[in-house]
Design an enzyme around this catalytic site. Structure first.
Site, PDB file in Angstrom:
ATOM      1  N   ARG A  89       1.708 -13.745  19.346  1.00 33.87           N
ATOM      2  CA  ARG A  89       1.158 -13.058  18.161  1.00 33.87           C
ATOM      3  C   ARG A  89       0.794 -11.628  18.532  1.00 33.87           C
ATOM      4  O   ARG A  89       0.929 -10.704  17.737  1.00 33.87           O
ATOM      5  CB  ARG A  89      -0.068 -13.809  17.608  1.00 33.87           C
ATOM      6  CG  ARG A  89      -0.745 -13.042  16.489  1.00 33.87           C
ATOM      7  CD  ARG A  89      -1.726 -13.822  15.632  1.00 33.87           C
ATOM      8  NE  ARG A  89      -2.471 -14.841  16.311  1.00 33.87           N
ATOM      9  CZ  ARG A  89      -3.478 -14.624  17.191  1.00 33.87           C
ATOM     10  NH1 ARG A  89      -3.846 -13.387  17.494  1.00 33.87           N
ATOM     11  NH2 ARG A  89      -4.103 -15.635  17.745  1.00 33.87           N
ATOM     12  N   TYR A 133       7.313  -1.452  -6.866  1.00 35.10           N
ATOM     13  CA  TYR A 133       7.702  -2.862  -6.750  1.00 35.10           C
ATOM     14  C   TYR A 133       6.591  -3.767  -7.310  1.00 35.10           C
ATOM     15  O   TYR A 133       5.411  -3.579  -6.987  1.00 35.10           O
ATOM     16  CB  TYR A 133       7.995  -3.183  -5.276  1.00 35.10           C
ATOM     17  CG  TYR A 133       8.199  -4.666  -5.023  1.00 35.10           C
ATOM     18  CD1 TYR A 133       9.148  -5.390  -5.745  1.00 35.10           C
ATOM     19  CD2 TYR A 133       7.436  -5.340  -4.081  1.00 35.10           C
ATOM     20  CE1 TYR A 133       9.326  -6.738  -5.536  1.00 35.10           C
ATOM     21  CE2 TYR A 133       7.622  -6.695  -3.849  1.00 35.10           C
ATOM     22  CZ  TYR A 133       8.555  -7.386  -4.590  1.00 35.10           C
ATOM     23  OH  TYR A 133       8.728  -8.740  -4.382  1.00 35.10           O
ATOM     24  N   ASP A 136       6.383   4.494   0.804  1.00 28.25           N
ATOM     25  CA  ASP A 136       7.249   3.314   0.893  1.00 28.25           C
ATOM     26  C   ASP A 136       8.683   3.841   0.831  1.00 28.25           C
ATOM     27  O   ASP A 136       9.168   4.261  -0.225  1.00 28.25           O
ATOM     28  CB  ASP A 136       6.940   2.357  -0.266  1.00 28.25           C
ATOM     29  CG  ASP A 136       7.785   1.073  -0.205  1.00 28.25           C
ATOM     30  OD1 ASP A 136       8.866   1.111   0.409  1.00 28.25           O
ATOM     31  OD2 ASP A 136       7.368   0.065  -0.794  1.00 28.25           O
TER      32      ASP A 136
END
Ligand code: P1T
Length: 379
Positions: free
Chosen positions: A46, A98, A170
């Site tokens: 992780r 989005y 983005d």
């Protein structure tokens, strides 16, 4: 190193074990330690994984960034950015974005005391009027999903810098081949790497790229603490996809130009939203900040309502009706009922997401075949 070389070699090293040319898939959750904490920085997957490290270095290289950080999805990457904020902080975002990003903003983070403002970013006075001492983040999607609006990153970064606000872009729809927002003054670049970066509709992946040491440290902390990390197989697939990013995007753009012209010349078509058309509202700014106009295009057909648009989509054979975009194969979608259904109707209509809007992700098939497919659906 030029971009076309970076896609293949950027940030990469031969694997130290056997000098394999391709990055191995380190399919392990953990690493043997000689003594506690002693294993070349790799303790638990992780926190670190060598396949992910290679991908993160590639991400950084593509966006001319010092740091690249990989997440299990684009939304997981956005989630980590929002966790940099505190209750009472405010975000100004593009109103056309989005649907999943909108949902994360409004349905998840508003509850934690973050306030979101949505506005078109053409008019910089409108943007400035929303700024208060609590504004900590400007969220700029450009080109936007699904209206393909293009906003002036450099002009907006002048405002964000003046008020010490973090500007996030983005860059999913453009890809770093067409636009590198950090070079234009943005602070963080975000990607749904699920799309053009990975490029083959076979992986879900998110990316953040940035230069600021302190913000990077906080984001690596969140990556490990919240744990939304991608697995090594997905990191490998994304690295492999990136190796052909430049050639794929070239063809996406070439095909999009042919299809935009075909639709623009078609008398049945009402509006075509593609910034490479000289008649497009954002043609000038797109030409200034992008190195091409991309493979995403939306359009409406004269007199079509919801039913007629859905029927049109059902007649397409090469364009597959599906969520997502940016893969080698062409996809079509109906934003109002698919990717943007989580945005209330009155709000999405204000951005132009009508029930008749059709979105195309133009793949790298032969453009003539794609045009024949569209011609057939118009019959
Ligand atoms: O799907 P995910 O990898 O979590 O990325 C979310 C996301 C973020 N930003 C933009 C501009 C996006 O388009 C997306 C995902 N978009 C779709 C799935 C879609 O079909 O539009």
């Amino acid at each position: 190193m030029k971009f076309n070389t970076k896609t293949i070699h950027g940030g990469q090293m031969l694997d130290p074990a056997f000098s394999s040319v391709m990055q191995p898939i380190y399919q392990t959750s953990t690493y043997a330690q000689k003594s506690p904490g002693n294993n070349k920085g790799y303790e638990y997957s992780r926190t670190h994984n060598p396949t992910r490290t290679a991908l993160q270095n590639s991400f950084a290289s593509l966006e001319n960034a010092k740091y690249g950080i990989a997440f299990a999805s684009g939304l997981a990457a956005i989630d980590s950015i929002l966790k940099l904020l505190s209750p009472g902080d405010e975000v100004i975002s593009t109103s056309d974005l989005y649907g999943g990003t909108y949902r994360l903003f409004v349905k998840v983070f508003e509850k934690y005391g973050i306030k979101f403002h949505f506005t078109q970013m053409y008019n910089l006075d409108d943007l400035s009027s929303l700024i208060s001492e609590n504004t900590k983040l400007i969220w700029l999607e450009t080109p936007t999903n699904p209206m393909i609006n293009v906003y002036d990153i450099e002009a907006i970064s002048i405002i964000s810098k003046k008020h010490d606000i973090c500007l996030v872009v983005d860059n999913t729809f453009a890809s770093p081949y067409l636009q590198t927002p950090l070079d234009l003054g943005a602070d963080i670049v975000m990607h749904s790497a699920t799309k053009y970066l990975a490029g083959h509709s076979d992986v879900v992946m998110g990316a953040l790229m940035l230069n600021n040491d302190e913000i990077a440290e906080r984001l690596y902390f969140l990556q490990n603490s919240s744990g939304a990390v991608p697995g090594p197989q997905d990191c490998f697939l994304t690295l492999r996809g990136i190796k052909t990013l430049h050639v794929r995007i070239q063809r996406h753009c070439e095909n999009a130009l042919k299809i935009a012209n075909f639709l623009n010349d078609n008398k049945k078509v009402d509006k075509v939203f593609w910034p490479g058309l000289s008649t497009h509202l954002n043609y000038k700014v797109a030409s200034k900040q992008m190195r091409g106009y991309g493979g995403m295009l939306s359009f409406t057909i004269k007199g079509y309502d919801y039913e007629k648009s859905i029927k049109f989509l059902s007649k397409l054979r090469l364009f597959t009706l599906a969520e997502s975009l940016g893969g080698v194969e062409s996809l079509c979608g109906h934003p109002a009922s698919m990717t943007h259904s989580s945005i209330p109707k009155n709000i999405r209509l204000k951005s132009g997401i009508t029930d008749s809007l059709i979105r195309l992700s133009i793949g790298i098939e032969d453009a003539d075949d794609l045009i024949d497919d569209l011609k057939n659906a118009f019959l």
